[in-house]
Design a protein around this motif. Structure first.
Motif, PDB file in Angstrom:
ATOM      1  N   GLU A  84       0.841  -1.197   0.000  1.00 47.11           N
ATOM      2  CA  GLU A  84       0.000   0.000   0.000  1.00 47.11           C
ATOM      3  C   GLU A  84       0.876   1.246   0.000  1.00 47.11           C
ATOM      4  O   GLU A  84       2.007   1.222   0.501  1.00 47.11           O
ATOM      5  CB  GLU A  84      -0.921   0.011   1.238  1.00 47.11           C
ATOM      6  N   TYR A  86       0.888   5.257   1.253  1.00 49.19           N
ATOM      7  CA  TYR A  86       0.249   6.138   2.223  1.00 49.19           C
ATOM      8  C   TYR A  86       0.632   7.595   1.955  1.00 49.19           C
ATOM      9  O   TYR A  86       1.768   7.884   1.557  1.00 49.19           O
ATOM     10  CB  TYR A  86       0.684   5.782   3.650  1.00 49.19           C
ATOM     11  N   VAL A  92      -4.241   5.436   3.319  1.00 51.23           N
ATOM     12  CA  VAL A  92      -3.943   4.604   2.156  1.00 51.23           C
ATOM     13  C   VAL A  92      -4.534   5.234   0.900  1.00 51.23           C
ATOM     14  O   VAL A  92      -5.729   5.556   0.852  1.00 51.23           O
ATOM     15  CB  VAL A  92      -4.509   3.180   2.339  1.00 51.23           C
ATOM     16  N   GLN A  95      -3.149   0.785  -3.750  1.00 52.97           N
ATOM     17  CA  GLN A  95      -2.882  -0.606  -3.413  1.00 52.97           C
ATOM     18  C   GLN A  95      -1.990  -1.238  -4.482  1.00 52.97           C
ATOM     19  O   GLN A  95      -2.083  -0.880  -5.662  1.00 52.97           O
ATOM     20  CB  GLN A  95      -4.185  -1.391  -3.283  1.00 52.97           C
ATOM     21  N   VAL A 109      -7.379   3.496  -4.431  1.00 55.33           N
ATOM     22  CA  VAL A 109      -8.352   2.877  -3.524  1.00 55.33           C
ATOM     23  C   VAL A 109      -9.795   3.139  -3.946  1.00 55.33           C
ATOM     24  O   VAL A 109     -10.694   2.371  -3.607  1.00 55.33           O
ATOM     25  CB  VAL A 109      -8.131   3.373  -2.080  1.00 55.33           C
TER      26      VAL A 109
END
Length: 281
Positions: A84, A86, A92, A95, A109
């Protein structure tokens, strides 16, 4: 780096960080590589796996990416990865999934669409089965190149013997080179003031070498100097012989030690003047 040798495997554990800087954006990325284990080093077919979590940090923006490499002990699909990305607040945003040996994909996401980042060409997959897992590009990295410094590792006679199938000669040369290296270290120890200088006591800290450096300094005429803690937790100053092309520095973002190129090699190569380079082979 650290390593573990067992009858059935050999594990390499990197202890330092990889640094990547983008000059026009001033972004500075750093990360540590996963542990690599090579199996069946004595009997059977060689194969390897990666394990651990790799965290990539952008020290300029505060963004991070975390990639998890599945250990073979926990899954048959041990080449699979997931991760992931950030933002600076820890939320997040992206992915990641894939296979470290063949492909990577990512998606935002708020999206269901996966985008390919990298896919290994089929021909490379076919080639590395013939050459002990090495791609054609990897095999070419050790090809001799003219007009390089005499300290270039491609001049090592033991590995050249090994590549030519002369195993006994390679073993003899390897032993000779190791003895030469031990002799140089002994001479350096006797000629350089490497005796620790005790300073104020500090509580002992267990850290890998790359994270144990507290301060680094250097001069044009002397070797690099850095401070560390000994086994009693006391601050110790060490001095090393000056490297020919690189200087030891402390990274301001991570506090880790790293070597940076300080110039001179390309000028020496153009002039073909390597008179200041030692004969190590």
């Amino acid at each position: 780096m650290d390593s573990k040798f067992r009858p059935h495997y050999f594990k390499v554990i990197p202890t330092g960080s990889v640094h990547f800087r983008v000059r026009h954006t001033n972004d500075h990325y750093s990360w540590q590589k996963p542990a690599t284990t090579i199996h069946n080093i004595i009997l059977g077919s060689l194969w390897n796996d990666q394990e651990g979590t790799v965290t990539v940090t952008n020290h300029n923006t505060g963004e991070k990416a975390s990639l998890f490499f599945t250990p073979y002990k926990t899954s048959k699909n041990f080449t699979k990865i997931k991760g992931e990305v950030y933002d600076k607040d820890g939320k997040v945003t992206i992915q990641i999934k894939g296979d470290w040996s063949s492909n990577y994909k990512y998606k935002h996401v708020d999206s269901e669409t996966w985008t390919d980042v990298w896919t290994l060409p089929a021909q490379i997959l076919e080639d590395n089965k013939k050459y002990y897992g090495f791609s054609t590009f990897s095999l070419q990295l050790n090809e001799p190149v003219e007009n390089t410094a005499p300290t270039d590792s491609r001049h090592r006679p033991d590995q050249r013997f090994l590549e030519n199938g002369k195993v006994d000669e390679a073993a003899a040369e390897k032993l000779r080179l190791e003895e030469l290296q031990r002799g140089r270290r002994k001479t350096a120890t006797n000629s350089q003031p490497q005796i620790p200088k005790k300073a104020a006591k500090k509580p002992p800290k267990k850290r890998s070498f790359a994270r144990r450096v507290f301060s680094v300094s250097s001069s044009e005429d002397e070797g690099d100097v850095f401070e560390d803690q000994d086994d009693d937790g006391e601050l110790v100053e060490y001095e090393f012989l000056k490297q020919r092309w690189f200087s030891l520095r402390e990274d301001p973002d991570t506090g880790e030690a790293y070597h940076t190129y300080h110039g001179g090699y390309w000028a020496s190569k153009i002039a073909q003047d390597f008179s200041q380079s030692p004969d190590i082979f």
